[in-house]
Write a protein that holds these residues in place. Structure first.
Motif, PDB file in Angstrom:
ATOM      1  N   ILE A 148      29.956   3.885  15.684  1.00 44.48           N
ATOM      2  CA  ILE A 148      30.308   2.545  16.239  1.00 44.48           C
ATOM      3  C   ILE A 148      31.752   2.043  15.923  1.00 44.48           C
ATOM      4  O   ILE A 148      32.643   1.520  16.682  1.00 44.48           O
ATOM      5  CB  ILE A 148      29.201   1.402  15.980  1.00 44.48           C
TER       6      ILE A 148
ATOM      7  N   ASN B 257      26.928  -6.059  15.756  1.00 47.79           N
ATOM      8  CA  ASN B 257      26.428  -5.518  14.514  1.00 47.79           C
ATOM      9  C   ASN B 257      26.947  -6.610  13.528  1.00 47.79           C
ATOM     10  O   ASN B 257      26.254  -6.742  12.413  1.00 47.79           O
ATOM     11  CB  ASN B 257      27.411  -4.105  14.194  1.00 47.79           C
ATOM     12  N   ARG B 258      28.014  -7.225  13.712  1.00 47.02           N
ATOM     13  CA  ARG B 258      28.515  -8.223  12.430  1.00 47.02           C
ATOM     14  C   ARG B 258      28.151  -9.547  12.588  1.00 47.02           C
ATOM     15  O   ARG B 258      28.002 -10.456  11.784  1.00 47.02           O
ATOM     16  CB  ARG B 258      30.020  -7.856  12.470  1.00 47.02           C
TER      17      ARG B 258
ATOM     18  N   GLU C  76      28.322 -14.240  10.330  1.00 45.84           N
ATOM     19  CA  GLU C  76      29.054 -13.185  10.414  1.00 45.84           C
ATOM     20  C   GLU C  76      28.276 -12.370   8.957  1.00 45.84           C
ATOM     21  O   GLU C  76      28.622 -13.121   8.052  1.00 45.84           O
ATOM     22  CB  GLU C  76      30.359 -13.196   9.954  1.00 45.84           C
TER      23      GLU C  76
ATOM     24  N   GLY D 110      34.218   4.489  17.911  1.00 44.57           N
ATOM     25  CA  GLY D 110      34.486   3.942  19.070  1.00 44.57           C
ATOM     26  C   GLY D 110      35.048   2.869  19.333  1.00 44.57           C
ATOM     27  O   GLY D 110      35.579   2.489  20.437  1.00 44.57           O
ATOM     28  N   SER D 111      34.495   1.795  18.662  1.00 49.82           N
ATOM     29  CA  SER D 111      35.095   0.341  19.016  1.00 49.82           C
ATOM     30  C   SER D 111      36.376   0.330  18.718  1.00 49.82           C
ATOM     31  O   SER D 111      36.892  -0.850  19.078  1.00 49.82           O
ATOM     32  CB  SER D 111      34.463  -0.679  18.075  1.00 49.82           C
TER      33      SER D 111
ATOM     34  N   LEU E 259      38.598   1.869  20.255  1.00 50.09           N
ATOM     35  CA  LEU E 259      39.381   2.129  21.656  1.00 50.09           C
ATOM     36  C   LEU E 259      40.525   2.896  21.470  1.00 50.09           C
ATOM     37  O   LEU E 259      40.724   3.589  20.798  1.00 50.09           O
ATOM     38  CB  LEU E 259      39.486   0.869  22.277  1.00 50.09           C
TER      39      LEU E 259
ATOM     40  N   HIS F  31      25.132 -11.966  13.338  1.00 49.07           N
ATOM     41  CA  HIS F  31      23.665 -12.015  13.284  1.00 49.07           C
ATOM     42  C   HIS F  31      23.263 -13.295  13.445  1.00 49.07           C
ATOM     43  O   HIS F  31      23.988 -14.481  13.292  1.00 49.07           O
ATOM     44  CB  HIS F  31      22.940 -11.711  11.716  1.00 49.07           C
TER      45      HIS F  31
ATOM     46  N   ASP G 137      27.876  -8.775   6.518  1.00 50.60           N
ATOM     47  CA  ASP G 137      27.966  -7.456   6.454  1.00 50.60           C
ATOM     48  C   ASP G 137      26.663  -6.752   6.508  1.00 50.60           C
ATOM     49  O   ASP G 137      25.635  -7.309   6.634  1.00 50.60           O
ATOM     50  CB  ASP G 137      28.821  -7.245   5.150  1.00 50.60           C
ATOM     51  N   ALA G 138      26.840  -5.299   6.155  1.00 54.80           N
ATOM     52  CA  ALA G 138      25.502  -4.426   6.313  1.00 54.80           C
ATOM     53  C   ALA G 138      24.591  -4.884   5.135  1.00 54.80           C
ATOM     54  O   ALA G 138      23.432  -4.578   5.666  1.00 54.80           O
ATOM     55  CB  ALA G 138      25.788  -3.024   6.208  1.00 54.80           C
TER      56      ALA G 138
ATOM     57  N   GLY H  91      34.378   4.133  24.483  1.00 55.99           N
ATOM     58  CA  GLY H  91      34.688   2.795  23.613  1.00 55.99           C
ATOM     59  C   GLY H  91      33.943   1.687  23.968  1.00 55.99           C
ATOM     60  O   GLY H  91      33.846   0.996  22.894  1.00 55.99           O
ATOM     61  N   SER H  92      34.024   1.183  24.959  1.00 51.90           N
ATOM     62  CA  SER H  92      33.660  -0.316  25.501  1.00 51.90           C
ATOM     63  C   SER H  92      32.191  -0.608  24.823  1.00 51.90           C
ATOM     64  O   SER H  92      31.678  -1.451  24.495  1.00 51.90           O
ATOM     65  CB  SER H  92      33.682  -0.528  26.755  1.00 51.90           C
TER      66      SER H  92
ATOM     67  N   LEU I  19      33.225  -5.663   7.082  1.00 50.97           N
ATOM     68  CA  LEU I  19      31.571  -6.040   6.769  1.00 50.97           C
ATOM     69  C   LEU I  19      30.540  -5.403   6.119  1.00 50.97           C
ATOM     70  O   LEU I  19      29.658  -5.597   6.080  1.00 50.97           O
ATOM     71  CB  LEU I  19      31.108  -7.085   8.245  1.00 50.97           C
TER      72      LEU I  19
ATOM     73  N   LEU J 142      34.644   9.370  22.216  1.00 54.09           N
ATOM     74  CA  LEU J 142      34.148   8.228  21.608  1.00 54.09           C
ATOM     75  C   LEU J 142      34.861   6.816  21.748  1.00 54.09           C
ATOM     76  O   LEU J 142      34.381   5.990  21.882  1.00 54.09           O
ATOM     77  CB  LEU J 142      34.088   8.519  20.027  1.00 54.09           C
ATOM     78  N   GLN J 143      36.230   6.797  21.711  1.00 59.88           N
ATOM     79  CA  GLN J 143      37.129   6.009  21.632  1.00 59.88           C
ATOM     80  C   GLN J 143      37.556   5.387  23.239  1.00 59.88           C
ATOM     81  O   GLN J 143      37.705   4.352  23.382  1.00 59.88           O
ATOM     82  CB  GLN J 143      38.147   6.245  20.911  1.00 59.88           C
TER      83      GLN J 143
ATOM     84  N   LYS K 138      28.749  -2.764  20.826  1.00 63.34           N
ATOM     85  CA  LYS K 138      27.929  -2.642  19.499  1.00 63.34           C
ATOM     86  C   LYS K 138      28.447  -3.020  18.326  1.00 63.34           C
ATOM     87  O   LYS K 138      27.725  -3.746  17.387  1.00 63.34           O
ATOM     88  CB  LYS K 138      27.329  -1.214  19.177  1.00 63.34           C
ATOM     89  N   SER K 139      29.654  -2.864  18.001  1.00 69.41           N
ATOM     90  CA  SER K 139      30.069  -3.685  16.837  1.00 69.41           C
ATOM     91  C   SER K 139      30.229  -4.850  16.816  1.00 69.41           C
ATOM     92  O   SER K 139      30.360  -5.699  15.546  1.00 69.41           O
ATOM     93  CB  SER K 139      31.570  -2.893  16.643  1.00 69.41           C
TER      94      SER K 139
ATOM     95  N   TYR L  23      30.800   1.030  22.333  1.00 67.22           N
ATOM     96  CA  TYR L  23      30.823   1.056  20.947  1.00 67.22           C
ATOM     97  C   TYR L  23      31.136  -0.158  20.223  1.00 67.22           C
ATOM     98  O   TYR L  23      30.991  -0.967  19.395  1.00 67.22           O
ATOM     99  CB  TYR L  23      31.474   2.127  20.321  1.00 67.22           C
ATOM    100  N   ARG L  24      32.495  -0.821  21.077  1.00 69.25           N
ATOM    101  CA  ARG L  24      32.927  -2.254  20.857  1.00 69.25           C
ATOM    102  C   ARG L  24      31.772  -3.206  21.150  1.00 69.25           C
ATOM    103  O   ARG L  24      31.724  -4.155  20.112  1.00 69.25           O
ATOM    104  CB  ARG L  24      34.108  -2.363  21.991  1.00 69.25           C
TER     105      ARG L  24
ATOM    106  N   PHE M 213      29.660  -2.586   7.012  1.00 59.86           N
ATOM    107  CA  PHE M 213      28.630  -1.745   7.967  1.00 59.86           C
ATOM    108  C   PHE M 213      28.667  -0.259   7.720  1.00 59.86           C
ATOM    109  O   PHE M 213      27.783   0.599   7.869  1.00 59.86           O
ATOM    110  CB  PHE M 213      28.647  -1.993   9.362  1.00 59.86           C
TER     111      PHE M 213
END
Lengths: 367, 618
Positions: A233, B54-55, B221, A236-237, A239, B57, B223-224, B44-45, A253, B39-40, B50-51, B47-48, A255
């Motif tokens: 992630i 991800n942050r 926002e 890929g993010s 870009l 919540h 973190d994991a 890429g979009s 953060l 990947l990128q 998803k990211s 994963y973008r 992750f």
């Protein structure tokens, strides 16, 4: 005693490559630990600057002597390393379930790092002896096999699967380079495949899980596959152009797991995008090709094979780490060479680079 | 010259090998660069996106659940802070050692903790897992002082439902439990999510929607490890409404004390509007045990105890009413004109229907009795006669006018309807015709007739309030406060018995006699301050005939002893409180239940402070 040709032949390109990588590494570590700078994170990148300084010192020390001396020292150095690897199993520091570190007063280091260099030297020593031109048969190779097996098994016992794997991969690359009989190679590969199941069952549960989730990361996206997914992630993010320096959200953060060590590359890829990642890969490619060029330029077998061995080890370290963070290979916990945080691996890499420089500087010796 | 210097042939081979190696390296790096491209750039979009998720919540902010108050505003249920112990397994180095330490410091069951971690760690990595709720003061202090030694341990504070007086009115108030799958899918709990606590019974259940409040939320926002970095948006939770009950806390305490150590139920009601003043069921339970999940031992203690503490006997305990039912027969007889109050019958202690004899509780009979004495002394033979004259269907008709045989509407789920038998019912249910003898038993409230204590309270209220059947209710108002209420108590009339005042007056007078006349069965509820009216009842667990096999009452095993009933009203002229009491296996109503009625009336009317003080300090 001092030879002016040493200065004339100083390999500025190698040094430049190393300085460039060191700079990028420190820049990236600053970003990777930016979010935790208040809780000791800022120490990470400062420490890494010190490690690089020490690394370059070691690098230069490694260029001061004539590498021919290593031909005589190969076996004693190897035996010394094995002794340390045995010692670490008894008196090593236990961290997160494995015993990899030896403490010498305030400093501690991993004997397995030393083993990589010792392995290169001892194999170069063995293969520099004159042989037939068609390569080696299995029966000619029993000594190298024992030389490889001993440290690998010891490192596996720590346990440190990644380094053991690296040791085997690097060493066999050297053997392939000096050529094997085709028949011997087939037999070797065949027997390797047949012992694979036994190795599988000797692995620790978490290592098996990692291989399994590597094959099927969707199997457990929140468990063992979590590292790979988060890393993908992050990468890929990024870009094409990246999110910008210090702007990686995955990194900020937390992750990303182990974002300043094994997954440092994901941080770079997130913030600098494909352009940044490709640039770093090209630097590494250039370093490897330059190393091969040094091997080619060397006028003696020992130096040439040693250079190839060093290149083989750095090649595999890069491939395993990059493959891991991009989800192509299992998560085996090998830091990215000259890039991830970590003193022990950096020093041993810089020592190897010094050795490479040493060979490069003395390429005129037989002229 | 060194041995390893290249000979020309070796040099050539080396060059060839180096070329191969170069190709391999280029190929591998090509793959790696392509991987980054894939990947990128290609994906890429995805994963973008998803990211981003991800942050950011969504974090819930639970509202404060409303408080529950008694009729005078005393707090019965509120919330208090609970210190909960969480662990982030990924931050722990040696889990086994940590659990061992925690078991020492916080009394954590290592086995249960491991099970919880196993369950949760796969689903929620890097998220804190709750291992123990509500640490005690001692445990909290110990954990806090060892915090530096306990990496990965987090203490969170959360509001926890607090039933201030433990078992106090537990059946009425109810308890909370985790929402289950069915409830979630029912669509009734639109604001609830898995893991939420909802009211499972009693007031907590009935007013769940109002008590619960509205969940708030925050876009944070994180973190994991789930640590908050910053709050991006926030919706403030709306605290739940308070619920003020009609319960009188002190009277409730008296009722519970009276039942302590016994099985049974008490319902005290305002006969003029249906407000429940006290509602006790014994044995009871402590609803605090349920908050945050009841532990296994406590649950088994409750369920396997054999006397069903979770059952609210006041609503769902169904008992034959015994002689209390004679009030119905008397009123029916008068209204139908088949009873002449002056008519005298002779009770010899036995009544023959065909060849079979039906006994009066008084072995050698009451002699000549008219209606008044028949009620006061509870003569069975008199009512066998009247029952036979009325017939079962007439008896049933009048019983139903009092709302017997159906739910009062107090609690549509847990309440039981009781049973008023008719000919049709008998045929449908059992497939056999009604027997004449069954009418006799019904007339004295035995055989098939079943009533609940809350029905009896509404019933006796109706007798004394001029014939209005009120729905028993327990809520005075719902809202922030008495001046800011969204729901207010209003009496609900569920029926009118439609019986002439003079007939009611006659029966009321007789019921005063039950307590106040020399041979009245309810003499033990008598007091000089006010006129108490009432009726005793004894519901048979085994037949009278079988009872006679025992030498004396004390020889009958407890489980075969009769249930004791007493219903009462005071002051009889101007009723303010009606009570229905049943004591399981208590024996005679007059001895086991009537004294309790006396205590309750005294306490409620403020006649005897000592009863009150005693109960409340307990």
């Amino acid at each position: 005693m001092f030879d002016r040709r040493l200065v004339q032949n100083f390999d500025w390109i190698l040094l430049l490559l190393l300085l460039l990588l060191a700079g990028i590494s420190i820049l990236n570590l600053y970003s990777a630990t930016y979010a935790i700078r208040d809780v000791g994170g800022s120490q990470v990148f400062v420490k890494q600057i010190y490690w690089f300084l020490i690394g370059f010192a070691v690098f230069f020390v490694m260029t001061t002597f004539n590498y021919f001396a290593l031909e005589r020292l190969a076996y004693p150095a190897y035996i010394f390393t094995i002794a340390l690897l045995i010692l670490v199993l008894f008196v090593g520091k236990v961290t997160s379930g494995s015993q990899r570190w030896l403490s010498l007063g305030p400093v501690s280091f991993q004997p397995s790092e030393l083993a990589k260099i010792a392995m290169v030297i001892v194999l170069a020593r063995f293969f520099s002896e004159k042989r037939g031109y068609r390569g080696y048969r299995l029966r000619d190779l029993w000594q190298p096999f024992i030389l490889i097996a001993a440290p690998s098994v010891l490192i596996l016992r720590e346990p440190d699967l990644g380094t053991a794997l690296l040791l085997v991969a690097g060493s066999f690359s050297m053997i392939l380079f000096v050529k094997m009989y085709w028949k011997s190679l087939v037999i070797l590969v065949g027997s390797a495949v047949s012992v694979a199941p036994f190795i599988w069952f000797s692995l620790k549960e978490y290592q098996r899980m990692r291989i399994l989730t590597f094959i099927r990361p969707d199997m457990d996206p929140f468990g063992a596959g979590y590292h790979i997914n988060q890393s993908k992630i992050a990468i890929g993010s990024g870009l094409l152009w990246g999110k910008g320096y210090l702007r990686g959200t995955q990194t900020r953060l937390h992750f990303l797991p182990e974002q300043h060590t094994d997954f440092a590359l994901s941080v770079l890829a997130e913030e600098w995008g494909f352009v940044g990642s490709a640039f770093l890969l090209l630097l590494y490619l250039f370093l490897i090709l330059w190393g091969l060029n040094i091997a080619k330029a060397s006028k003696d077998k020992f130096g040439s094979i040693m250079a190839v061995g060093i290149v083989a080890f750095i090649f595999w370290q890069i491939v395993i780490n990059v493959g891991m963070v991009t989800g192509l290979l299992p998560v085996v916990g090998i830091p990215l060479l000259l890039f991830s945080y970590g003193g022990s691996s950096l020093i041993s890499t810089m020592a190897a680079m010094g050795l490479l420089m040493n060979i490069s500087m003395r390429r005129f010796m037989f002229q | 010259m060194r041995t390893s210097e290249f000979d020309p042939l070796s040099l050539e081979i080396f060059d060839r090998q180096l070329k191969k190696v170069t190709l391999v390296v280029l190929a591998v790096f090509g793959v790696l660069v392509l991987r980054f491209w894939f990947l990128q750039v290609v994906n890429g979009s995805v994963y973008r996106t998803k990211s981003e998720s991800n942050r950011i919540h969504l974090q819930d902010i639970s509202p404060f659940r409303g408080m529950i108050l008694d009729r005078n505003g005393a707090t019965l249920v509120d919330n208090r802070p609970s210190y909960d112990l969480y662990v982030v397994p990924e931050e722990v180095q040696d889990l086994e050692e940590l659990l061992e330490r925690l078991s020492r410091l916080a009394g954590l069951g290592a086995e249960e903790a491991e099970r919880k971690l196993d369950e949760a760690s796969l689903r929620y990595p890097f998220r804190p897992i709750c291992l123990k709720r509500d640490l005690s003061r001692d445990e909290l202090a110990k954990v806090e002082t060892h915090r530096f030694n306990l990496p990965g341990v987090i203490i969170k504070v959360a509001p926890q439902r607090h039933y201030i007086n433990g078992t106090f009115a537990s059946h009425l108030i109810g308890y909370l439990g985790e929402i289950n799958e069915n409830q979630l899918n029912s669509g009734k709990y639109t604001d609830s999510k898995p893991g939420d606590l909802i009211g499972k019974s009693g007031v907590e259940w009935k007013w769940q929607r109002d008590l619960n409040g509205v969940r708030g939320g925050a876009q944070v926002e994180v973190d994991a490890t789930g640590r908050k970095i910053r709050v991006m948006a926030r919706k403030t939770p709306v605290p739940g409404e308070n619920v003020c009950l009609t319960i009188d806390k002190d009277l409730q305490a008296v009722a519970e004390k009276a039942l302590a150590g016994k099985s049974g139920a008490i319902v005290a009601m305002d006969p003029n509007n249906g407000e429940i003043l006290a509602l006790a069921s014994s044995p009871s339970f402590d609803p605090n045990l349920f908050v945050g999940g009841i532990d296994r031992a406590s649950w088994e203690g409750i369920v396997l105890s054999g006397d069903f503490p979770l059952q609210d006997r006041a609503l769902s305990g169904q008992y034959p009413p015994g002689s209390v039912f004679k009030i119905v027969v008397a009123l029916a007889g008068l209204e139908e004109g088949i009873i002449d109050p002056e008519e005298e019958l002779v009770c010899t202690g036995i009544y023959y229907l065909g060849r079979r004899g039906y006994r009066c509780w008084k072995k050698y009979g009451h002699g000549t009795v008219s209606l008044h004495r028949a009620l006061v002394e509870s003569c069975d033979v008199y009512f066998y006669n009247m029952g036979r004259r009325l017939g079962i269907d007439k008896i049933a008709e009048y019983a139903m006018r009092f709302g017997l045989g159906k739910r009062t509407g107090f609690d549509p789920v847990h309440e039981k309807a009781g049973l008023i038998p008719t000919r049709d019912w008998k045929l449908k249910r059992w497939g056999v015709p009604w027997q004449g003898g069954e009418t006799l038993s019904t007339a004295i409230g035995q055989s098939f007739v079943l009533v609940t204590p809350i029905q009896m309270a509404a019933f006796v209220s109706a007798v004394f309030n001029g014939g209005i059947v009120y729905r028993p209710q327990v809520t005075r108002w719902v809202g922030k406060s008495e001046t800011e209420k969204i729901h207010e108590f209003a009496p609900v009339v569920t029926g009118k018995i439609g019986i002439k005042q003079e007939h009611l007056e006659f029966v009321k007078n007789a019921l005063i006699g039950v307590v106040n006349e020399p041979h009245g069965t309810g003499g033990r509820a008598r007091m000089k301050e006010v006129t108490v009216a009432g009726k005793t009842g004894t519901s048979q667990v085994i037949s009278l005939k079988k009872e006679e096999e025992f030498e004396s009452e004390k020889d009958i095993p407890v489980r075969f002893r009769d249930h004791a009933w007493f219903v009462a009203v005071a002051p009889a002229e101007n009723p303010r409180i009606a009570v229905a009491i049943v004591v399981e296996h208590g024996g005679h109503g007059g001895s086991a239940a009537a004294p309790i009625a006396g205590q309750l009336i005294k306490a409620y009317l403020g006649l005897d402070r000592s009863v009150l003080a005693e109960a409340v300090t307990d």
